[in-house]
Design an enzyme around this catalytic site. Structure first.
Site, PDB file in Angstrom:
ATOM      1  N   SER A 129       0.817  -1.213   0.000  1.00  0.00           N
ATOM      2  CA  SER A 129       0.000   0.000   0.000  1.00  0.00           C
ATOM      3  C   SER A 129       0.847   1.259   0.000  1.00  0.00           C
ATOM      4  O   SER A 129       1.934   1.290   0.569  1.00  0.00           O
ATOM      5  CB  SER A 129      -0.922   0.029   1.227  1.00  0.00           C
ATOM      6  OG  SER A 129      -1.668   1.235   1.201  1.00  0.00           O
ATOM      7  N   LYS A 183      -4.598  -6.795   3.419  1.00  0.00           N
ATOM      8  CA  LYS A 183      -4.657  -5.653   2.489  1.00  0.00           C
ATOM      9  C   LYS A 183      -6.100  -5.363   2.069  1.00  0.00           C
ATOM     10  O   LYS A 183      -6.495  -4.205   1.909  1.00  0.00           O
ATOM     11  CB  LYS A 183      -3.772  -5.919   1.259  1.00  0.00           C
ATOM     12  CG  LYS A 183      -3.837  -4.818   0.198  1.00  0.00           C
ATOM     13  CD  LYS A 183      -3.251  -3.525   0.708  1.00  0.00           C
ATOM     14  CE  LYS A 183      -3.412  -2.280  -0.132  1.00  0.00           C
ATOM     15  NZ  LYS A 183      -3.792  -2.274  -1.473  1.00  0.00           N
ATOM     16  N   HIS A 186      -7.573  -3.425   4.804  1.00  0.00           N
ATOM     17  CA  HIS A 186      -7.003  -2.076   4.706  1.00  0.00           C
ATOM     18  C   HIS A 186      -7.820  -1.249   3.715  1.00  0.00           C
ATOM     19  O   HIS A 186      -8.197  -0.107   3.979  1.00  0.00           O
ATOM     20  CB  HIS A 186      -5.537  -2.170   4.258  1.00  0.00           C
ATOM     21  CG  HIS A 186      -4.931  -0.879   3.796  1.00  0.00           C
ATOM     22  ND1 HIS A 186      -5.222  -0.319   2.563  1.00  0.00           N
ATOM     23  CD2 HIS A 186      -4.073  -0.023   4.399  1.00  0.00           C
ATOM     24  CE1 HIS A 186      -4.561   0.827   2.440  1.00  0.00           C
ATOM     25  NE2 HIS A 186      -3.857   1.025   3.535  1.00  0.00           N
ATOM     26  N   ASN A 187      -8.120  -1.850   2.570  1.00  0.00           N
ATOM     27  CA  ASN A 187      -8.851  -1.116   1.541  1.00  0.00           C
ATOM     28  C   ASN A 187     -10.301  -0.853   1.938  1.00  0.00           C
ATOM     29  O   ASN A 187     -10.850   0.198   1.616  1.00  0.00           O
ATOM     30  CB  ASN A 187      -8.790  -1.873   0.205  1.00  0.00           C
ATOM     31  CG  ASN A 187      -7.447  -1.692  -0.473  1.00  0.00           C
ATOM     32  OD1 ASN A 187      -6.447  -1.432   0.176  1.00  0.00           O
ATOM     33  ND2 ASN A 187      -7.414  -1.834  -1.787  1.00  0.00           N
ATOM     34  N   GLU A 190     -10.101   2.003   4.029  1.00  0.00           N
ATOM     35  CA  GLU A 190      -9.791   3.144   3.130  1.00  0.00           C
ATOM     36  C   GLU A 190     -11.084   3.689   2.492  1.00  0.00           C
ATOM     37  O   GLU A 190     -11.310   4.903   2.459  1.00  0.00           O
ATOM     38  CB  GLU A 190      -8.815   2.645   2.057  1.00  0.00           C
ATOM     39  CG  GLU A 190      -8.509   3.601   0.916  1.00  0.00           C
ATOM     40  CD  GLU A 190      -7.634   2.930  -0.174  1.00  0.00           C
ATOM     41  OE1 GLU A 190      -6.552   2.411   0.158  1.00  0.00           O
ATOM     42  OE2 GLU A 190      -8.046   2.929  -1.346  1.00  0.00           O
TER      43      GLU A 190
HETATM   44  C1  6PG Z   1      -3.249   1.343  -1.669  1.00  0.00           C
HETATM   45  C2  6PG Z   1      -4.607   1.398  -2.356  1.00  0.00           C
HETATM   46  C3  6PG Z   1      -4.605   0.768  -3.690  1.00  0.00           C
HETATM   47  C4  6PG Z   1      -5.984   0.759  -4.363  1.00  0.00           C
HETATM   48  C5  6PG Z   1      -6.485   2.103  -4.745  1.00  0.00           C
HETATM   49  C6  6PG Z   1      -7.711   2.095  -5.644  1.00  0.00           C
HETATM   50  O1  6PG Z   1      -3.263   0.864  -0.565  1.00  0.00           O
HETATM   51  O2  6PG Z   1      -2.257   1.793  -2.222  1.00  0.00           O
HETATM   52  O3  6PG Z   1      -5.533   0.732  -1.564  1.00  0.00           O
HETATM   53  O4  6PG Z   1      -4.171  -0.559  -3.528  1.00  0.00           O
HETATM   54  O5  6PG Z   1      -5.876  -0.015  -5.501  1.00  0.00           O
HETATM   55  O6  6PG Z   1      -6.724   2.853  -3.625  1.00  0.00           O
HETATM   56  O7  6PG Z   1      -8.772   1.357  -5.156  1.00  0.00           O
HETATM   57  P1  6PG Z   1     -10.224   1.537  -5.797  1.00  0.00           P
HETATM   58  O8  6PG Z   1     -10.026   1.681  -7.289  1.00  0.00           O
HETATM   59  O9  6PG Z   1     -10.993   0.309  -5.481  1.00  0.00           O
HETATM   60  O10 6PG Z   1     -10.773   2.779  -5.202  1.00  0.00           O
END
Ligand code: 6PG
Length: 466
Positions: A129, A183, A186-187, A190
């Site tokens: 990430s 991960k 994590h997302n 996010e």
């Molecule tokens: C990271 C992000 C990355 C992710 C983008 C886009 O940790 O660097 O999580 O891995 O791919 O943020 O995600 P979306 O296209 O689903 O918004």
């Protein structure tokens, strides 16, 4: 004898190229492979060093790697990962290591892990990430697989990862697909944080009438306090960006339809499978879907024009900040609770303190608050829920009043806060010793003889409702 390289990287897009350059910065030689000649040329342009090489030839790539080979894939999740593995496999030797650094679904990782193990090839799914800048300057890395394989790559990963208090933001997450799973969560977090920030923007723009200049300052100020985080920091920066094509600000010209690649949705789907509630993350996924219904939203906006909204007290900017902090806490708590459940269900044996620790730097959800989360799990590694930690209870109590005021305001004003109001309702349900779901049990028993349990005695009961 020709030079042998310490590390190989397949997929020289921006992420791959930057990761490789980062490896080389730390005195490990690295070779990249891609099918696109331009990408190989871009790598050679940027990396003027004997320790960096790019090639279009997979045989040359494999031949030039020292053994056991350490090969990381940064290619799109899904078919491309299987394709690259199938392509390289006949060229590999027993004990070599393939690391998938993309956002692969954890079940795909399980399948690849088992299949490659039977061929005596180590396989790791490693969440990476921090976007392209993180890859270049120090990402947070979440590797899973088997510990023996991790030992092979550990010196390189520890060197390239972001550092917090001189400690690298990488650690072995657990068996099999643990790295990709962590991960994914994590997302999911996010998604929730980003949606909540969008809602705070709406409240301050539509409600408190802040212009972009003021918003920039507000998010800048917030980033100096408890909300200090990468996402708050970049949000301040966004409000400062002028548009190249018009005289206004760029943010006002960006269409309000948010795309997604799937990791947030996977988090919600998996939470349903595990029977765990993460409604704030679910709301963030739903809001991306609602944002995509632009045409319908525009039609509906003409049909539902409420003449008078309810009178209400306007919250202060500080109260909006506190409400955002409250909802951030709920989002992290839901994600951590899902990790805790998954750890048991999938036998990952996750160390939640270590996860909070490696999320403190490099990654998209890095935030000052992660130190509190780390502390909560350091104090009690078997916490049933993050929200039960005394460290967290104190913080939630300090902002709950402001949150109620802000939610009341958005309801009265008709400002959509699917994630914020849901975070508050989640919390209210979480802390209710009594919920009205006794009624649901009664209904189920009445129409379907589904039985119920009682408060006053053990056993399974069924009533004659007639
Ligand atoms: C990271 C992000 C990355 C992710 C983008 C886009 O940790 O660097 O999580 O891995 O791919 O943020 O995600 P979306 O296209 O689903 O918004």
């Amino acid at each position: 004898m020709a030079q042998l390289f310490d590390f190989g990287l397949v997929g020289l897009g921006v992420m791959g190229r930057n990761f490789l350059l980062n490896v080389a910065d730390h005195h490990f030689s690295a070779i990249g492979l891609d099918t696109d000649a331009q990408k190989v040329a871009d790598l050679k342009d940027e990396g003027h060093s004997d320790d960096i090489e790019g090639t279009l030839d997979k045989v040359e790539f494999i031949k030039k790697l020292s053994r056991p080979r350490k090969i990381m894939l940064l290619v799109p999740a899904g078919g491309p990962v299987d394709h690259v593995i199938a392509d390289l496999l006949p060229l590999l030797d027993s004990g070599d290591l393939i690391i998938d650094g993309g956002n692969s679904h954890f079940e795909d990782t399980n399948r690849r892990f088992t299949s490659l193990k039977s061929k005596d090839i180590h396989f790791m799914g490693a969440g990476v990430s921090g976007g392209s800048e993180g890859a270049r300057k120090g990402p947070s890395i979440m590797p899973g697989g088997d510990l023996k394989a991790y030992e092979i790559i550990k010196p390189i990963f520890e060197a390239v990862a972001a550092k917090v208090n001189n400690e690298p933001c990488v650690d072995f997450m657990g068996q099999g697909s643990a790295g990709n799973y962590v991960k994914m969560i994590h997302n999911g977090i996010e998604y929730a944080l980003m949606q909540l920030m969008g809602e705070s923007y709406d409240i301050m723009k539509l409600g408190l009438q802040q212009d972009n200049h003021r918003l920039k300052k507000t998010y800048y100020d917030w980033n100096q306090g408890v909300l200090q985080s990468f996402l708050v920091e970049i949000t301040s920066q966004i409000f400062d960006k002028k548009d190249d094509l018009t005289s206004g600000d760029l943010v006002d010209q960006i269409l309000d339809k948010a795309k997604q690649k799937g990791t947030g949705k996977w988090t919600s789907q998996n939470a349903m499978d595990l029977g765990i509630a993460i409604p704030t993350i679910d709301a963030a996924v739903s809001m991306r879907q609602i944002s995509g219904m632009k045409d319908i939203r525009m039609k509906a906006s003409k049909k539902y024009t409420e003449a008078s909204l309810l009178p209400t007290n306007e919250p202060s900017v500080e109260e909006v900040r506190d409400a955002l902090y409250f909802a951030f806490i709920m989002s992290y708590a839901q994600g951590m609770d899902q990790l805790s459940r998954a750890s048991k269900e999938y036998q990952y044996d996750l160390n939640l303190e270590s996860i909070a620790k490696i999320w403190r730097g490099g990654c998209i959800i890095r935030a000052r608050f992660l130190e509190d989360i780390r502390l909560a799990y350091e104090n009690d590694s078997s916490l049933e829920s993050l929200l039960l930690s005394p460290v967290i209870v104190e913080k939630v109590n300090s902002v709950i009043g402001a949150t109620r005021k802000v939610v009341q305001y958005t309801v009265a004003k008709g400002i959509p806060t699917l994630a914020l109001s849901n975070a508050l309702s989640y919390f209210d349900a979480f802390k209710s010793a009594e919920l009205p779901l006794n009624l649901i049990q009664a209904q189920r028993d009445l129409f379907g003889s589904h039985t119920y349990e009682r408060k006053d005695r053990l056993g399974i009961f069924h009533a004659d409702w007639n």
